[in-house]
Design an enzyme around this catalytic site. Sequence first.
Site, PDB file in Angstrom:
ATOM      1  CB  CYS A  46      -2.338  -1.164  -2.511  1.00  0.00           C
ATOM      2  SG  CYS A  46      -1.403   0.442  -2.598  1.00  0.00           S
ATOM      3  CB  CYS A  48       0.181   1.474  -6.350  1.00  0.00           C
ATOM      4  SG  CYS A  48      -1.032   2.159  -5.239  1.00  0.00           S
TER       5      CYS A  48
END
Length: 136
Positions: A46, A48
Amino acid sequence: MYPEEIVNPMKAELTQNGFEDLDSIEKVQEFLKKEGTSLVVVNSVCGCAAGGARPGVVLSLANEKSPQNLGTVFAGFDIEATKVAREAMLPFPPSSPSVALFKDGELVHMLERHHIEGHSPQMIAENLKQAYNEFC
């Protein structure tokens, strides 16, 4: 499961900075038995993880005190290894990415995805440095 050609460069961001690739159940189990302080990063594909978790964790190591042992599993790739690592992180629910600090096998500090998502690498590093200063 994610393709190896996508995952390997993301794993390398940590392994090239001293993290052990805990890609099997046995490696996770042995790692968690180590004395002293151990940091386990549940890595992820992802945004993040790329923008916050991996750079934040690496930045956090530039501290007077830091964990003696560094390890990482990759969610969605090291399936069984990640499951074992997450069991050690209970009562926290599964979260990717996440970062757990253990002292003599006991969980003492946890960063879940909601502590990482939307936070800068510097903020993540400072959170971890505070934990290192307390537990390492």
